[in-house]
Design an enzyme around this catalytic site. Structure first.
Site, PDB file in Angstrom:
ATOM      1  CG  ASP A  92      -0.234   0.226   2.515  1.00  0.00           C
ATOM      2  OD1 ASP A  92       0.685  -0.563   2.819  1.00  0.00           O
ATOM      3  OD2 ASP A  92      -0.559   1.176   3.239  1.00  0.00           O
ATOM      4  CD  GLU A 156       3.922   1.430   7.089  1.00  0.00           C
ATOM      5  OE1 GLU A 156       4.578   1.894   8.041  1.00  0.00           O
ATOM      6  OE2 GLU A 156       3.688   2.059   6.045  1.00  0.00           O
TER       7      GLU A 156
END
Length: 451
Positions: A92, A156
């Site tokens: 991500d 994250e």
């Protein structure tokens, strides 16, 4: 790079690495599904899963984590009786911010001046590619000498803790002897660096309300309490005159004892405008690695274009507070929320909501794994000795892993050196750093297996 066979293998794989990173960067995998389609993150997760499957990984799975995102897991068995090493990265990314500020499109990998530009090239899709390069180089030179687990996180950057909670519920899944977190970076390009500390963080939304609705500033301004003005005062109270963070009850004057960071180099790395002063006190390293730092990430209020002559009834802000090792993030959150409540003027109503949190981390740099990494770095970066630096950012998973596997040795390396400009416009990665760090990781796995 030297004539080391592993280095030669990595060098030969770099064109493939560029193509794969191009494919991975193309996914707009921002784990904020109010801004970006969930399908983009799911597509990136499937890409990573397919890449692991193609390398012979077993038990490849898309893990549905409690925050609604997916992490990718795979297991590559090594020789019988070998140690197990967990390799971590995240797929991500941060939003691209102002796309108009990018020289080239943020989700199209573009080469310019010897660097590869695109969101996630360094943080941390490049980390996924680094792990793949290291494993491929070993497979081309006698095989992978340890059992490998790979985990690629899907949220994250949001700090929503999905993988942490999943790991806590399935503690056997990521159990390992050593953990390589591929999400930090060298102190500067060409200087091999292991990150020994990470600041923790908390994210808090604050909302101030003063009126039932907006009022005409000509008719009511001067007596009607302005929520936006109240919020500005609250936010200003979070900094001292020199810019140091001031949260009531939060005291930290720790000094950094590792590699130093000159003000001149920091100004260049941070691209501080001429004549603008740095903020805070102590050395630069103290300020960014060893002490708390508050940042106002965003404010909800009327934009300048289209603004009306109104006294605002409500206003919101999102606040980040970074805390160094030795400061409990949960306690810092309580102090921040109490500060915001106490400093709100005029009896205005104030509400706070915590939206993310992660504890600080300090590595044990005396462990055998660090010796193995230092030896590997010396080969990948001839003539250079591995240094230790802190990182102001947070990787909340580190403390979860340290708690679940107290005997595991945790190392932090990666591609996010200052020129990478992670989280900013025009993020990029140095392909030379990707190559060297992939060599270092491969040699580390060999050294660690033999140790």
């Amino acid at each position: 790079m030297s004539s080391n066979p592993v280095a030669e293998a990595v060098a030969s794989l770099m064109p493939r690495a560029r193509q794969e990173l191009t494919e991975l960067v193309a996914f707009k995998s921002v784990a904020d599904f109010d801004q970006f389609p969930r399908s983009e993150s799911e597509g990136a997760a499937r890409w990573v899963a397919d890449a692991l499957g193609a390398e012979g990984f077993q038990d490849v799975a898309l893990l549905d984590t409690p925050d609604g995102t997916q992490s990718v897991y795979g297991y590559l068995p090594g020789p019988e009786g070998a140690r197990t090493v967990l390799l971590y990265a995240h797929y991500d990314v941060q939003p691209p911010l102002d796309e108009a500020g990018w020289t080239t499109p943020p989700f199209e990998l573009t080469e310019r001046d010897g660097r590869w530009y695109g969101r996630g090239t360094a943080d941390c899709k490049g980390g996924v590619i680094m792990h793949l390069l290291a494993l491929r180089a070993l497979k081309a030179n006698g095989g992978v000498p340890v059992h490998i687990k790979v985990i690629a996180e899907g949220s994250e950057e949001q700090g929503t803790g999905g993988l942490e909670r999943y790991a806590e519920a399935h503690p056997e899944l990521l159990a390992s002897d050593a953990i390589v977190i591929g999400d930090s970076g060298n102190f500067r390009v060409g200087l091999p660096t292991a990150t020994s500390t990470l600041r923790g963080m908390t994210l808090v939304r604050v909302r101030v309300d003063t009126l039932e609705g907006n009022l005409h500033s000509g008719q009511f301004g001067g007596a009607a309490p302005d929520a936006l003005a109240a919020l500005v005062r609250v936010l200003d109270s979070l900094r001292a005159e020199d810019g140091s963070t001031t949260v009531d009850g939060l005291v930290c004057e720790t000094q950094w004892d590792g590699v130093e960071y000159s003000e001149e180099r920091f100004r260049k790395d941070a691209k501080v405008l001429d004549g603008v002063e740095l903020i805070g006190s102590g050395s630069v390293a103290d300020r960014i690695w060893a002490r708390p730092a508050v940042t106002v990430l965003g404010i909800d209020c009327p934009p300048v274009v289209g603004a009306t002559p109104s006294v605002q009834a409500s206003a919101r802000a999102l606040i980040s507070l970074r805390v160094p090792p030795g400061v409990d993030a949960a306690e810092a959150t309580k102090l921040l929320e109490a500060h915001l409540a106490a400093r709100t003027p005029w009896g205005a109503r104030v509400r706070t909501e915590q939206v993310g949190q992660g504890q600080a981390f300090r590595a044990d740099t005396t462990s055998p794994a660090y010796k193995a990494m230092a030896e590997a770095m010396a080969v990948a970066y001839p003539g250079q000795e591995m240094r230790y630096a802190g990182q102001g950012g947070s990787i909340p998973l580190c403390n979860t892993l340290a708690s679940l596997y107290p005997q595991a040795e945790i190392l932090l390396i990666g591609l996010s050196e200052p020129e990478a400009q992670i989280h900013a416009v025009n993020e990029s990665v140095s392909p030379e750093e990707l190559e060297r760090l992939s060599v270092a990781e491969a040699l580390f796995l060999r050294n660690y297996a033999a140790g």
